[in-house]
Scaffold this active site. Structure first.
Site, PDB file in Angstrom:
ATOM      1  N   CYS A 122      52.285  18.899  43.522  1.00  0.00           N
ATOM      2  CA  CYS A 122      52.584  19.875  42.659  1.00  0.00           C
ATOM      3  C   CYS A 122      53.971  19.320  41.801  1.00  0.00           C
ATOM      4  O   CYS A 122      54.817  19.256  42.481  1.00  0.00           O
ATOM      5  CB  CYS A 122      52.712  21.304  43.328  1.00  0.00           C
ATOM      6  SG  CYS A 122      51.385  21.541  44.210  1.00  0.00           S
TER       7      CYS A 122
ATOM      8  N   CYS B  10      54.830  15.113  50.900  1.00  0.00           N
ATOM      9  CA  CYS B  10      53.576  15.934  50.855  1.00  0.00           C
ATOM     10  C   CYS B  10      52.742  15.149  49.721  1.00  0.00           C
ATOM     11  O   CYS B  10      53.110  14.533  48.708  1.00  0.00           O
ATOM     12  CB  CYS B  10      54.061  17.345  50.074  1.00  0.00           C
ATOM     13  SG  CYS B  10      52.493  18.189  49.895  1.00  0.00           S
TER      14      CYS B  10
ATOM     15  N   CYS C 144      57.577  21.138  42.546  1.00  0.00           N
ATOM     16  CA  CYS C 144      57.773  21.029  43.825  1.00  0.00           C
ATOM     17  C   CYS C 144      58.774  19.759  44.066  1.00  0.00           C
ATOM     18  O   CYS C 144      57.966  18.652  43.852  1.00  0.00           O
ATOM     19  CB  CYS C 144      56.835  21.302  44.974  1.00  0.00           C
ATOM     20  SG  CYS C 144      57.213  21.214  46.537  1.00  0.00           S
TER      21      CYS C 144
ATOM     22  N   CYS D 157      61.874  28.743  58.490  1.00  0.00           N
ATOM     23  CA  CYS D 157      61.086  28.031  57.648  1.00  0.00           C
ATOM     24  C   CYS D 157      60.765  26.518  57.903  1.00  0.00           C
ATOM     25  O   CYS D 157      62.011  25.707  58.019  1.00  0.00           O
ATOM     26  CB  CYS D 157      61.365  28.130  56.161  1.00  0.00           C
ATOM     27  SG  CYS D 157      60.501  27.121  54.913  1.00  0.00           S
TER      28      CYS D 157
ATOM     29  N   GLY E 174      55.783  19.723  52.974  1.00  0.00           N
ATOM     30  CA  GLY E 174      54.107  19.445  53.616  1.00  0.00           C
ATOM     31  C   GLY E 174      53.241  20.513  53.358  1.00  0.00           C
ATOM     32  O   GLY E 174      53.550  21.536  53.138  1.00  0.00           O
TER      33      GLY E 174
ATOM     34  N   SER F  19      49.400  29.720  47.942  1.00  0.00           N
ATOM     35  CA  SER F  19      50.269  29.352  46.731  1.00  0.00           C
ATOM     36  C   SER F  19      49.623  29.562  45.406  1.00  0.00           C
ATOM     37  O   SER F  19      48.970  28.303  45.371  1.00  0.00           O
ATOM     38  CB  SER F  19      51.002  27.937  47.064  1.00  0.00           C
ATOM     39  OG  SER F  19      51.828  28.313  48.102  1.00  0.00           O
ATOM     40  N   LEU F  20      49.288  30.381  44.757  1.00  0.00           N
ATOM     41  CA  LEU F  20      48.374  30.391  43.468  1.00  0.00           C
ATOM     42  C   LEU F  20      48.875  29.987  42.251  1.00  0.00           C
ATOM     43  O   LEU F  20      48.577  28.849  41.799  1.00  0.00           O
ATOM     44  CB  LEU F  20      47.927  32.053  43.587  1.00  0.00           C
ATOM     45  CG  LEU F  20      46.547  32.129  42.861  1.00  0.00           C
ATOM     46  CD1 LEU F  20      45.569  31.413  43.495  1.00  0.00           C
ATOM     47  CD2 LEU F  20      46.265  33.592  42.807  1.00  0.00           C
ATOM     48  N   HIS F  21      50.076  30.380  41.870  1.00  0.00           N
ATOM     49  CA  HIS F  21      50.785  30.250  40.654  1.00  0.00           C
ATOM     50  C   HIS F  21      49.972  30.177  39.246  1.00  0.00           C
ATOM     51  O   HIS F  21      50.836  30.353  38.339  1.00  0.00           O
ATOM     52  CB  HIS F  21      51.372  28.798  41.032  1.00  0.00           C
ATOM     53  CG  HIS F  21      52.102  28.582  42.126  1.00  0.00           C
ATOM     54  ND1 HIS F  21      53.128  29.614  42.466  1.00  0.00           N
ATOM     55  CD2 HIS F  21      51.962  27.642  42.962  1.00  0.00           C
ATOM     56  CE1 HIS F  21      53.639  29.236  43.588  1.00  0.00           C
ATOM     57  NE2 HIS F  21      52.933  27.906  43.868  1.00  0.00           N
TER      58      HIS F  21
ATOM     59  N   CYS G  81      62.939  27.594  47.915  1.00  0.00           N
ATOM     60  CA  CYS G  81      61.731  27.283  47.906  1.00  0.00           C
ATOM     61  C   CYS G  81      61.347  25.848  46.967  1.00  0.00           C
ATOM     62  O   CYS G  81      61.787  26.124  45.678  1.00  0.00           O
ATOM     63  CB  CYS G  81      60.712  28.324  47.576  1.00  0.00           C
ATOM     64  SG  CYS G  81      60.852  29.634  48.635  1.00  0.00           S
TER      65      CYS G  81
ATOM     66  N   GLU H 101      63.407  18.644  56.494  1.00  0.00           N
ATOM     67  CA  GLU H 101      64.572  19.918  56.447  1.00  0.00           C
ATOM     68  C   GLU H 101      63.915  21.079  56.871  1.00  0.00           C
ATOM     69  O   GLU H 101      62.693  21.267  56.806  1.00  0.00           O
ATOM     70  CB  GLU H 101      64.842  20.105  54.787  1.00  0.00           C
ATOM     71  CG  GLU H 101      65.731  18.866  54.301  1.00  0.00           C
ATOM     72  CD  GLU H 101      66.129  19.149  52.905  1.00  0.00           C
ATOM     73  OE1 GLU H 101      66.892  18.446  52.666  1.00  0.00           O
ATOM     74  OE2 GLU H 101      65.554  19.759  52.286  1.00  0.00           O
TER      75      GLU H 101
END
Ligand code: SAH
Length: 354
Positions: free
Chosen positions: A112, A108, A115, A101, A158, A211-213, A332, A88
């Site tokens: 995570c 991927c 996601c 984007c 990805g 991408s910490l989170h 996202c 996509e």
């Protein structure tokens, strides 16, 4: 895999055009990257050459669906790729800019849990042509909408740094041939340290989003499994070196998950980490978008505002990212390339049951 029209570089194109006058190489390159046209549309070329190039340089992406959100400002494409996988691409018009984007892998491997792409697992790497064509198609669409594509974010499906060479070649194409400035190109990574170190040695100072989170290893191990391989001290060390090499501020992505990483203590840990860099990181907050495989909700609006306030009070710049395209599953973490497939025939189901 047959090279597609945006896989070939100038040298490969020159080989393909070996029987033609020399200027044809520039003409075709210009057609692909400035006119954003397919070989068949390059009317400056003689008809037989156009036809031959259309065969020799096929498109990489077959459009399957195009969805436009309620506001009309977000367009999502589902593309089929050679060999069957789907990816996509999302185009977003803002008041002052237009951004695409792009996906860098089909699926991927980073797993995570929150996601949608991670929930589906890895299919295959994308080639440079498959990545660049997403940008070109978006640029063309933007032009049709009387806008100019100015920004590329590698934040689709990805992990860009797990497909480094094609991704970097696509960055160079976007910069050198599509005319996008490095400042308007952003790579987003889950935190693959060797990739960040390689990036620091490249010439183009692209933006890096990490991408910490979570800002402690126990929580980050749970949310972003690759943290077990590259824990926070190692990751932050690589970020600091990137900053020193590029002199460009870096950003941390933080998907706010209700009751998980949205408490005051989380803001404190994050602020300490952001401020430990040579230049404090900018924090992008985004309430977690819903995905089928993850039970926990995103932080409600008031909590998001509160979390941002805490960060600001601790001296950290933070912005809340607007949610775009949730109604078309284009936000996202929601990219999952769901394709409508016919239900299995009853006889094959019963055959398996036997
Ligand atoms: N693999 C890269 C780029 C793709 S994801 C990376 O991890 O950075 C782009 C961003 O969306 C990342 O910051 C990712 O953590 C975030 N994201 C993933 N799932 C999400 C969700 N359900 N809600 C909000 N953001 C999500």
């Amino acid at each position: 895999m047959v090279p597609t029209r945006y896989d070939v570089d100038r040298d490969a194109l020159a080989t393909l055009l070996a029987d033609e006058p020399r200027y044809r190489v520039d003409q075709v390159w210009d057609g692909l990257y400035r006119q954003l046209g397919s070989p068949a549309e390059l009317t400056a070329l003689p008809r037989p050459l156009r036809d031959r190039l259309d065969d020799d340089l096929p498109a990489a992406l077959s459009p399957v669906t195009e969805s436009i959100d309620r506001s009309g400002d977000t367009v999502k494409w589902l593309f089929g790729l050679d060999g069957g996988p789907h990816i996509e691409t999302v185009l977003m018009h803002y008041r002052d800019r237009t951004t695409v984007c792009v996906s860098t892998q089909a699926g991927c491997a980073m797993a995570c849990g929150f996601c949608a792409t991670g929930q589906g697992g890895f299919e295959r790497q994308l080639s440079v042509g498959e990545i660049v064509e997403q940008i070109v198609r978006a640029a063309r669409r933007a032009r049709d909408d009387d806008r100019r594509l100015g920004n590329v974010v590698f934040m689709g499906m990805g992990e860009p740094l797990a497909n480094y060479d094609p991704v970097w070649a696509a960055v160079e194409r976007a910069h050198d041939d599509l005319g996008l400035s490095a400042r308007h190109i952003t790579l987003s990574t889950v935190g693959l340290v060797p990739g960040i170190r390689r990036l620091a040695n490249e010439d183009l100072p692209v933006n890096l989003a990490v991408s910490l989170h979570a800002a402690n290893d126990a929580l980050r191990d749970a949310l972003v499994p690759i943290n077990r391989r590259y824990p926070l001290t190692v990751l932050v060390g690589a970020c600091a070196d990137y900053l020193r090499a590029k002199g460009r501020r870096l950003s941390f992505e933080w998907a706010l998950i209700d009751g998980t990483n949205d408490r005051r203590i989380d803001a404190h840990e994050l602020a300490d980490l952001a401020r430990s860099l040579p230049l404090p990181a900018h924090v992008n907050l985004i309430p977690l978008n819903p995905t089928p495989g993850y039970p926990t909700r995103g932080t409600p609006v008031a909590g998001v505002r509160q979390f941002r306030r805490w960060l600001l009070d601790l001296g950290v710049n933070a912005t809340v990212r607007r949610n775009r395209g949730t109604d078309i599953d284009a936000a996202c973490g929601q990219l999952a390339a769901r394709v409508e497939v016919a239900p299995p025939r009853v006889d094959s189901v019963s055959a398996r049951a036997r």
